[in-house]
Write a protein that holds these residues in place. Sequence first.
Motif: not given
Length: 283
Positions: A242, A252, A261-262
């Motif tokens: 990431f 992404v 994702e975050n």
Amino acid sequence: MDMAARPYRSVLYIPASKERALEKARSLPVDAIIFDLEDAVAPGEKTAARDTLRAALGQSYGNRTRIVRINALDTEWGAEDAKAAAAMDCDAILLPKVESAAQLDALAALCGDTPLWAMMETPKGMLAAAEIAAHPRLKGFVMGTNDLAKELNSRFRADRLPMLPGIGLCLLAAKAHGVVIVDGVYNAFKDEDGLRAECEQGRDLGMDGKTLIHPAQIDVANTAFAPSDAEIDLAKRQIEAFEDIVAQGGGVAVVDGKIVENLHVETARKTLAKAEAIAALVE
């Protein structure tokens, strides 16, 4: 270490009246100990148990979290238990059969600044879980699944289906208010496979750990509620992938064919933090 950040994989009940058990607990690889003045102590021994426990807590239990379970405040011992526990070298006071925030108010008035934990073990307690978890002094939930099963008049099932609604309400409340939550005991202490299955279920649900009734259960709980080597490895790779994507202007990443994702990175960081906290306990 902050109480909310530290591990609670294994939380062992120890009778406060048993000097030998209190001494042995100093060498056990548990994350926390519940020193029990309630169910594990006979009525005629309760007053003396306070003195026994006070002396025991005057000596070190290392990095183990020390929680004192008192008798309910509507019993003849509860108020004196609370006052005595507040003067002991403990990390929290655990109140049985909590069904309202008002009960925690009453306890808080007796025990100064000592953090409070709540036994969640009745239908009324389950239905008031959000109110109880929101109490400003409340730091932890302990599921009392034996009492809950009795109150429900439910049959034993390995999947614990009858009590999942109540467990779910407590989990939601605990997570909403940042409260530690540990699962109820597994009674068949010689049934390692059954214990392992129930620990895995609790971990899958989101529990922070398991209360235990016997030292033989410790290793199973510690393993079940700790990040596995595979989970740690995946967390590191997710974070790295990431961060690489973000550095390139993306948002992404893909790891093992799945998007990252975050929110996944936040979970991964929590996994690594938990592993580090567990390692710090044994140093």
